[in-house]
Each structure stands twice: as structure tokens, then as C-alpha cells.
Write a protein that holds these residues in place. Structure first.
Motif: not given
Length: 104
Positions: A7-18
């Protein structure tokens, strides 16, 4: 929110660019780093480095996706690190949906 097999879930962290030095193209559509875990049909994980032609990976929409090609690419490339609350991510490609580890 992001789509996962649970099911849908929350994004807890993004590193962009990596930035990474090497990536792999599976089935001429999924570009992914070789150390990234992918969910196999038997619900175990393996890294892209270890996956073999003929292996079957989990798909949320069918009985699994057969790995038909694996091409290594060299050179700096920007990737995106995404961490999710339930640890999974569906990756939508041209013809298949792959399930990768989202807390890796």
C-alpha cells in the motif's frame, strides 16, 4: 506518499542527487545501482550485483518479472536515494513494475 506492494507509504528521506560511479540496466528499462536490494519472487532480497539472467523478481501486478538482460554502465551518474516508512518502493518502468528496498 509512494506506492508499494503493502500500500501507499510515507517517504521519510530523500537524497538528490546521490552520485554513483556504476549502475546496471535490467531488462533494458530499470537503471539501478549494483548494491541495491531488489525483492525476489520468493520474498527474499538480493542485490542487483548478485541477480542473474533468468531470475524472477517480485511484481505487484503479475506472477513475477523474469530478468532477461543485465547491462553494466560505468561513469558518474546522479541517482536518487529514497527511504520509505515501510521499507519498499514500486519502480514503474516501460513494461514492468519492480519492487526495491526503500530503506536501503
Amino acid at each position: 506518499l509512494i506506492s508499494t506492494p503493502k500500500g501507499d507509504t510515507k517517504v521519510t528521506k530523500i537524497i538528490n542527487p546521490h552520485e554513483r560511479e556504476v549502475f546496471v540496466v535490467l531488462n533494458d528499462e530499470l537503471e539501478i545501482t549494483p548494491d541495491h536490494p531488489i525483492l525476489m519472487q520468493d520474498n527474499s532480497y538480493t542485490t542487483i550485483n548478485e541477480i542473474q539472467i533468468g531470475d524472477i523478481v517480485k511484481s505487484p501486478v503479475n506472477s513475477g518479472t523474469v530478468i532477461k538482460s543485465k547491462e553494466w554502465k560505468q561513469g558518474k551518474t546522479d541517482t536518487v536515494y529514497i527511504e520509505t516508512e515501510n521499507g519498499l518502493i514500486n519502480v514503474y518502468c516501460n513494461t514492468n513494475i519492480y519492487v526495491i528496498k526503500g530503506d536501503y
